[in-house]
Design an enzyme around this catalytic site. Structure first.
Site, PDB file in Angstrom:
ATOM      1  N   ASN A   9      -8.080   4.872  -2.779  1.00  0.00           N
ATOM      2  CA  ASN A   9      -6.622   4.762  -2.847  1.00  0.00           C
ATOM      3  C   ASN A   9      -6.252   4.231  -4.229  1.00  0.00           C
ATOM      4  O   ASN A   9      -6.394   3.047  -4.505  1.00  0.00           O
ATOM      5  CB  ASN A   9      -6.154   3.800  -1.733  1.00  0.00           C
ATOM      6  CG  ASN A   9      -4.680   3.482  -1.831  1.00  0.00           C
ATOM      7  OD1 ASN A   9      -3.928   4.112  -2.573  1.00  0.00           O
ATOM      8  ND2 ASN A   9      -4.252   2.480  -1.058  1.00  0.00           N
ATOM      9  N   TRP A  10      -5.773   5.111  -5.070  1.00  0.00           N
ATOM     10  CA  TRP A  10      -5.484   4.725  -6.465  1.00  0.00           C
ATOM     11  C   TRP A  10      -4.191   3.915  -6.600  1.00  0.00           C
ATOM     12  O   TRP A  10      -3.917   3.379  -7.670  1.00  0.00           O
ATOM     13  CB  TRP A  10      -5.383   5.970  -7.345  1.00  0.00           C
ATOM     14  CG  TRP A  10      -6.666   6.704  -7.530  1.00  0.00           C
ATOM     15  CD1 TRP A  10      -7.873   6.467  -6.919  1.00  0.00           C
ATOM     16  CD2 TRP A  10      -6.873   7.823  -8.400  1.00  0.00           C
ATOM     17  NE1 TRP A  10      -8.806   7.376  -7.356  1.00  0.00           N
ATOM     18  CE2 TRP A  10      -8.224   8.219  -8.261  1.00  0.00           C
ATOM     19  CE3 TRP A  10      -6.043   8.541  -9.266  1.00  0.00           C
ATOM     20  CZ2 TRP A  10      -8.758   9.293  -8.972  1.00  0.00           C
ATOM     21  CZ3 TRP A  10      -6.583   9.599  -9.970  1.00  0.00           C
ATOM     22  CH2 TRP A  10      -7.928   9.973  -9.833  1.00  0.00           C
ATOM     23  N   LYS A  11      -3.382   3.902  -5.554  1.00  0.00           N
ATOM     24  CA  LYS A  11      -2.086   3.195  -5.611  1.00  0.00           C
ATOM     25  C   LYS A  11      -1.277   3.688  -6.817  1.00  0.00           C
ATOM     26  O   LYS A  11      -1.401   4.851  -7.191  1.00  0.00           O
ATOM     27  CB  LYS A  11      -2.295   1.682  -5.615  1.00  0.00           C
ATOM     28  CG  LYS A  11      -3.241   1.262  -4.485  1.00  0.00           C
ATOM     29  CD  LYS A  11      -3.297  -0.201  -4.241  1.00  0.00           C
ATOM     30  CE  LYS A  11      -4.242  -0.478  -3.067  1.00  0.00           C
ATOM     31  NZ  LYS A  11      -4.322  -1.869  -2.710  1.00  0.00           N
ATOM     32  N   HIS A  95       0.398   2.080   4.919  1.00  0.00           N
ATOM     33  CA  HIS A  95      -0.350   1.086   4.148  1.00  0.00           C
ATOM     34  C   HIS A  95       0.431  -0.232   4.130  1.00  0.00           C
ATOM     35  O   HIS A  95       1.666  -0.229   4.081  1.00  0.00           O
ATOM     36  CB  HIS A  95      -0.586   1.591   2.720  1.00  0.00           C
ATOM     37  CG  HIS A  95      -1.545   0.732   1.968  1.00  0.00           C
ATOM     38  ND1 HIS A  95      -1.165  -0.462   1.400  1.00  0.00           N
ATOM     39  CD2 HIS A  95      -2.871   0.861   1.734  1.00  0.00           C
ATOM     40  CE1 HIS A  95      -2.229  -1.027   0.840  1.00  0.00           C
ATOM     41  NE2 HIS A  95      -3.274  -0.237   1.023  1.00  0.00           N
ATOM     42  N   GLU A  97       1.065  -2.279   1.894  1.00  0.00           N
ATOM     43  CA  GLU A  97       1.994  -2.438   0.759  1.00  0.00           C
ATOM     44  C   GLU A  97       3.294  -1.704   1.036  1.00  0.00           C
ATOM     45  O   GLU A  97       4.372  -2.141   0.609  1.00  0.00           O
ATOM     46  CB  GLU A  97       1.329  -1.937  -0.536  1.00  0.00           C
ATOM     47  CG  GLU A  97       0.286  -2.942  -1.018  1.00  0.00           C
ATOM     48  CD  GLU A  97      -0.868  -2.341  -1.807  1.00  0.00           C
ATOM     49  OE1 GLU A  97      -0.771  -1.174  -2.232  1.00  0.00           O
ATOM     50  OE2 GLU A  97      -1.876  -3.045  -1.980  1.00  0.00           O
ATOM     51  N   GLU A 167      -7.289  -2.792   7.701  1.00  0.00           N
ATOM     52  CA  GLU A 167      -7.233  -3.476   6.404  1.00  0.00           C
ATOM     53  C   GLU A 167      -6.556  -4.832   6.570  1.00  0.00           C
ATOM     54  O   GLU A 167      -5.325  -4.913   6.591  1.00  0.00           O
ATOM     55  CB  GLU A 167      -6.419  -2.642   5.410  1.00  0.00           C
ATOM     56  CG  GLU A 167      -6.938  -1.251   5.190  1.00  0.00           C
ATOM     57  CD  GLU A 167      -6.466  -0.681   3.851  1.00  0.00           C
ATOM     58  OE1 GLU A 167      -7.328  -0.429   3.008  1.00  0.00           O
ATOM     59  OE2 GLU A 167      -5.256  -0.526   3.651  1.00  0.00           O
ATOM     60  N   GLY A 173      -6.970  -6.471  -2.393  1.00  0.00           N
ATOM     61  CA  GLY A 173      -6.746  -6.806  -3.800  1.00  0.00           C
ATOM     62  C   GLY A 173      -6.979  -8.256  -4.129  1.00  0.00           C
ATOM     63  O   GLY A 173      -6.617  -8.721  -5.205  1.00  0.00           O
ATOM     64  N   SER A 213     -10.845  -5.131  -0.525  1.00  0.00           N
ATOM     65  CA  SER A 213     -11.867  -5.542  -1.496  1.00  0.00           C
ATOM     66  C   SER A 213     -13.249  -4.966  -1.186  1.00  0.00           C
ATOM     67  O   SER A 213     -14.260  -5.647  -1.407  1.00  0.00           O
ATOM     68  CB  SER A 213     -11.916  -7.068  -1.614  1.00  0.00           C
ATOM     69  OG  SER A 213     -10.658  -7.557  -2.046  1.00  0.00           O
ATOM     70  N   GLY A 234      -9.466   0.367  -2.773  1.00  0.00           N
ATOM     71  CA  GLY A 234      -8.393   0.349  -3.760  1.00  0.00           C
ATOM     72  C   GLY A 234      -8.967   0.154  -5.149  1.00  0.00           C
ATOM     73  O   GLY A 234      -9.455   1.083  -5.790  1.00  0.00           O
ATOM     74  N   GLY A 235      -8.953  -1.102  -5.619  1.00  0.00           N
ATOM     75  CA  GLY A 235      -9.350  -1.438  -6.984  1.00  0.00           C
ATOM     76  C   GLY A 235     -10.654  -0.778  -7.440  1.00  0.00           C
ATOM     77  O   GLY A 235     -10.729  -0.206  -8.537  1.00  0.00           O
TER      78      GLY A 235
END
Ligand code: PGA
Length: 251
Positions: A9-11, A95, A97, A167, A173, A213, A234-235
């Protein structure tokens, strides 16, 4: 029996040049990977260029969100058939966010799941508790209610395509990861809830990913747990080398 699925997930990251570079690199590293389903979720603006690079590889393409209506006066929104038209086969829905910053509700997510399934997309449905809910001890109830509402009135036909991403919000993150034991406890709870909604057979075939993470250093131990069927990353998915390591469960 369940094929593991690892998503990146590149956000809100990467413009076209960077995006193309990353997927070209990924293509070299894991373009023909077998035994695990790999999907990247770039921002809408680079879905087109990324699709061109991924064509002919075993890496799938997905979007990070969509609206439930098909077309019409919904300024700024993108629909399921538009994503399909761009070559997407997956879409992340709900998600944390989006729940936190854009007011998404379980009811809206439920509508989006229905539309995604109608148009043949695989929805990756995110659930998970906040730190406060964890500390208050309400986390199981929260995840249960998110799942119940998100999956309300969803026909079991096609439901085996749904992927759930558990999640914990406090792990996203932050560098904090749920321990494999805690994650497994929650994943097995998710599977029990899925069995309540869809019956045991279907619940046993639905993939439940872990997110929060996930990285090369912890993917191996997470994937050893029986109810963890992959990760939403993600990251660590922004860099081809670390994402490829996760896909191969390598440190
Ligand atoms: P993270 O994000 O891996 O950077 O914690 C996961 C996610 O939000 O899906």
């Amino acid at each position: 029996m369940r094929k593991p699925i690892i998503g990146g997930n590149w956000k809100m990251n990467k413009t076209a040049r960077d995006a193309v570079q990353v997927v070209q690199d990924l293509r070299k590293r894991i373009g023909g990977v077998e035994g695990v389903e790999v999907v990247v979720f770039p921002p809408f603006t680079v879905l087109g260029p990324v699709e061109k690079v991924l064509k002919g590889t075993s890496i799938g393409l997905g979007a990070q969100n969509m609206y439930w209506e098909t077309e019409g006066p919904y300024t700024g929104e993108i629909s399921a058939p538009m994503l399909v038209d761009l070559g997407c086969r997956y879409v992340i829905l709900g998600h944390s966010e989006r729940r936190q910053y854009f007011g998404e509700t379980d009811d809206g997510i439920n509508r989006k799941i229905k539309s995604a399934l109608t148009f043949g997309l695989t929805p990756v449905v995110c659930v998970g508790e906040t730190l406060k809910q964890r500390e208050e001890g309400s986390f199981k109830r929260i995840v249960e209610s998110q799942l119940e509402l998100c999956l309300k009135d969803i026909d079991s036909q096609g439901a085996d395509r749904i992927v759930i991403a558990y999640e914990p919000v406090w792990a996203i993150g932050t560098g904090l990861t749920a321990s494999p034991q805690h994650a497994e406890e929650m994943h097995s709870l998710v599977r029990k809830l899925l069995a309540k909604v869809f019956g045991k057979d279907l619940a046993d075939s639905i993939r439940v990913q872990y997110g929060g993470s996930a990285k090369p250093e912890n993917i191996g131990e997470l994937m050893r747990e029986p109810d963890i069927d992959g990760a939403l990353v993600g990251g660590a998915s922004l860099d081809a080398s670390s994402f490829a390591k996760i896909v191969k469960y390598e440190e």
